[in-house]
Design a protein around this motif. Sequence first.
Motif, PDB file in Angstrom:
ATOM      1  N   TYR A  66      -7.269  -1.753  -9.733  1.00  0.00           N
ATOM      2  CA  TYR A  66      -7.594  -2.086  -8.335  1.00  0.00           C
ATOM      3  C   TYR A  66      -6.559  -1.625  -7.313  1.00  0.00           C
ATOM      4  CZ  TYR A  66     -11.293  -5.180 -10.140  1.00  0.00           C
ATOM      5  OH  TYR A  66     -12.409  -5.688 -10.758  1.00  0.00           O
ATOM      6  N   TYR A  67      -5.344  -1.286  -7.792  1.00  0.00           N
ATOM      7  CA  TYR A  67      -4.263  -0.948  -6.858  1.00  0.00           C
ATOM      8  C   TYR A  67      -4.067   0.550  -6.671  1.00  0.00           C
ATOM      9  CZ  TYR A  67      -2.504  -1.024 -11.637  1.00  0.00           C
ATOM     10  OH  TYR A  67      -2.406  -0.850 -12.985  1.00  0.00           O
ATOM     11  N   CYS A  68      -4.688   1.363  -7.511  1.00  0.00           N
ATOM     12  CA  CYS A  68      -4.262   2.758  -7.637  1.00  0.00           C
ATOM     13  C   CYS A  68      -5.127   3.743  -6.853  1.00  0.00           C
ATOM     14  CB  CYS A  68      -4.252   3.122  -9.112  1.00  0.00           C
ATOM     15  SG  CYS A  68      -3.842   4.838  -9.397  1.00  0.00           S
ATOM     16  N   GLY A  69      -4.466   4.620  -6.130  1.00  0.00           N
ATOM     17  CA  GLY A  69      -5.151   5.587  -5.280  1.00  0.00           C
ATOM     18  C   GLY A  69      -5.942   6.650  -6.035  1.00  0.00           C
ATOM     19  N   VAL A 203       6.856  -2.485 -14.361  1.00  0.00           N
ATOM     20  CA  VAL A 203       5.951  -3.329 -13.580  1.00  0.00           C
ATOM     21  C   VAL A 203       5.980  -2.898 -12.120  1.00  0.00           C
ATOM     22  CG1 VAL A 203       6.173  -5.362 -15.071  1.00  0.00           C
ATOM     23  CG2 VAL A 203       7.808  -5.027 -13.201  1.00  0.00           C
ATOM     24  N   MET A 204       5.018  -3.403 -11.376  1.00  0.00           N
ATOM     25  CA  MET A 204       5.048  -3.239  -9.924  1.00  0.00           C
ATOM     26  C   MET A 204       5.572  -4.542  -9.317  1.00  0.00           C
ATOM     27  SD  MET A 204       1.561  -1.174  -9.169  1.00  0.00           S
ATOM     28  CE  MET A 204       0.655  -2.038 -10.424  1.00  0.00           C
ATOM     29  N   ILE A 205       6.254  -4.403  -8.199  1.00  0.00           N
ATOM     30  CA  ILE A 205       6.977  -5.534  -7.613  1.00  0.00           C
ATOM     31  C   ILE A 205       6.466  -5.805  -6.197  1.00  0.00           C
ATOM     32  CG2 ILE A 205       9.288  -6.293  -6.896  1.00  0.00           C
ATOM     33  CD1 ILE A 205      10.200  -4.203  -9.221  1.00  0.00           C
ATOM     34  N   GLY A 233       8.931  -0.321  -9.647  1.00  0.00           N
ATOM     35  CA  GLY A 233       9.136  -0.115  -8.224  1.00  0.00           C
ATOM     36  C   GLY A 233       8.172  -0.971  -7.432  1.00  0.00           C
ATOM     37  N   PRO A 234       8.340  -0.927  -6.110  1.00  0.00           N
ATOM     38  CA  PRO A 234       7.493  -1.766  -5.262  1.00  0.00           C
ATOM     39  C   PRO A 234       6.032  -1.362  -5.328  1.00  0.00           C
ATOM     40  CG  PRO A 234       8.749  -0.182  -3.955  1.00  0.00           C
ATOM     41  CD  PRO A 234       9.271  -0.086  -5.349  1.00  0.00           C
ATOM     42  N   TYR A 235       5.174  -2.336  -5.242  1.00  0.00           N
ATOM     43  CA  TYR A 235       3.747  -2.075  -5.047  1.00  0.00           C
ATOM     44  C   TYR A 235       3.582  -1.609  -3.599  1.00  0.00           C
ATOM     45  CZ  TYR A 235      -0.962  -3.136  -3.469  1.00  0.00           C
ATOM     46  OH  TYR A 235      -2.198  -3.057  -2.874  1.00  0.00           O
TER      47      TYR A 235
HETATM   48  N1  5AD Z   1       1.874   1.122  -5.699  1.00  0.00           N
HETATM   49  C1  5AD Z   1       2.920   1.317  -6.521  1.00  0.00           C
HETATM   50  N2  5AD Z   1       2.809   1.833  -7.750  1.00  0.00           N
HETATM   51  C2  5AD Z   1       1.578   2.178  -8.165  1.00  0.00           C
HETATM   52  N3  5AD Z   1       1.146   2.703  -9.324  1.00  0.00           N
HETATM   53  C3  5AD Z   1      -0.175   2.881  -9.248  1.00  0.00           C
HETATM   54  N4  5AD Z   1      -0.636   2.473  -8.055  1.00  0.00           N
HETATM   55  C4  5AD Z   1       0.444   2.024  -7.368  1.00  0.00           C
HETATM   56  C5  5AD Z   1       0.625   1.459  -6.081  1.00  0.00           C
HETATM   57  N5  5AD Z   1      -0.396   1.281  -5.258  1.00  0.00           N
HETATM   58  C6  5AD Z   1       2.033   2.940 -10.452  1.00  0.00           C
HETATM   59  C7  5AD Z   1       1.557   2.184 -11.682  1.00  0.00           C
HETATM   60  C8  5AD Z   1       1.358   3.266 -12.713  1.00  0.00           C
HETATM   61  C9  5AD Z   1       2.243   4.371 -12.191  1.00  0.00           C
HETATM   62  C10 5AD Z   1       1.884   5.723 -12.682  1.00  0.00           C
HETATM   63  O1  5AD Z   1       2.071   4.293 -10.794  1.00  0.00           O
HETATM   64  O2  5AD Z   1       2.569   1.296 -12.099  1.00  0.00           O
HETATM   65  O3  5AD Z   1       1.722   2.873 -14.012  1.00  0.00           O
END
Ligand code: 5AD
Length: 363
Positions: A66-69, A203-205, A233-235
Amino acid sequence: MTKPLEQILSQDSFNKNDLVTLLNADEQQRQLIFAKAAEIKEKYVGKKVFYRGLIEFSNLCGKNCYYCGIRAGNKNAHRYEVTPEEVMEAARYAWENKFGSIVIQAGERSDKNFVRRISEVLKQIREMSKGELGITLSLGEQTEKTYREWFESGAHRYLLRIEVSNPELYGKYHPNDKKHDYQKRIESLQLLRKVGYQVGTGVMIGLPFQTTEDLADDLIFFRDFDIDMVGMGPYIEHEHTPMYQYKDQLMSKIDRFYLSLKMVAVLRIMMKDINIAATTAMQAIDPLGREKAIKVGANIIMPNLTPTSYREDYLLYEDKPCTDEDAEECKRCLEARIHMAGGEIGYGEWGDSKHFRKRKGEN
Ligand code: 5AD
Ligand code: SF4
Ligand code: FES
């Protein structure tokens, strides 16, 4: 009563409460954590920063996080796959410039042809570099057979982020189906170790609904798994993703950045000899993000080697840096940045995780 931070920092091990206190440190207190982490880094891994030239092989992905572009459902993403010739060119550049290692990363796919193409590329790189170039893969969950095939073709490290170690939260950020199963992800990490890879996770933070307690659990997860490498790294929100709807509930980007920096520093204090990456997402928020991460514990950096024409399309999140630059520009830029952060570049070395070597009894 919570313990004073100074007392926690003088301990040899930390419980969850200790970790929460450290992660909650304010602007002043966090300097104590950073200083301690810098001291431990110097002592256990030294000044050297190792390169992992990053090739973003393809943004095609069968999953829908759900978070990934670059999730499958994002119809706005323009899809690509780098040609084998272009991969070889990037790998040759890395080898000739003594990068030591490369990372091949892509969205998750497991069709036969994809698996074969990767194996072919791995073998060609091994041949071209006479086995000198270390190869890390970041290609998601695969079968044991595929992991073995790629290992035998020349890859020796694998990155698979758990993304979030709390299964309940994992369920919030992923569709509830067999393709996005928390347990399967854990099993994949175990398989990778069994096959013989150096295993990295992360993880994402600053995700929506994520608490400091959850992040403390993430650190404990890394320790319990006895992981060799961590990239976190940061989300960062992306407009064309379902999680964008929570953008107003997030902490500020700069708070996410400093929380990430504290995660890096605390992890260095906890796991003294592992490899920790200064991730690109940190630089997406702070122009000096990666340098700051190096100062407080990170020892790995991933210069982007993806052919420039594709970079705009590998947009996992907004404001991703280096999309207009080419390999040469990133190389020069990073050299200057690492020196500025007081680091030295480990040219021509694999820069394996000391932790991995130790576990294997080689040191
Ligand atoms: N923000 C930060 N990191 C992200 N990833 C994917 N989408 C996002 C986002 N919106 C990270 C995930 C994945 C890596 C390749 O990129 O943690 O494992
Ligand atoms: Fe695909 Fe990875 Fe993005 Fe998930 S995070 S949608 S698996 S590229
Ligand atoms: Fe790519 Fe600085 S590292 S432009």
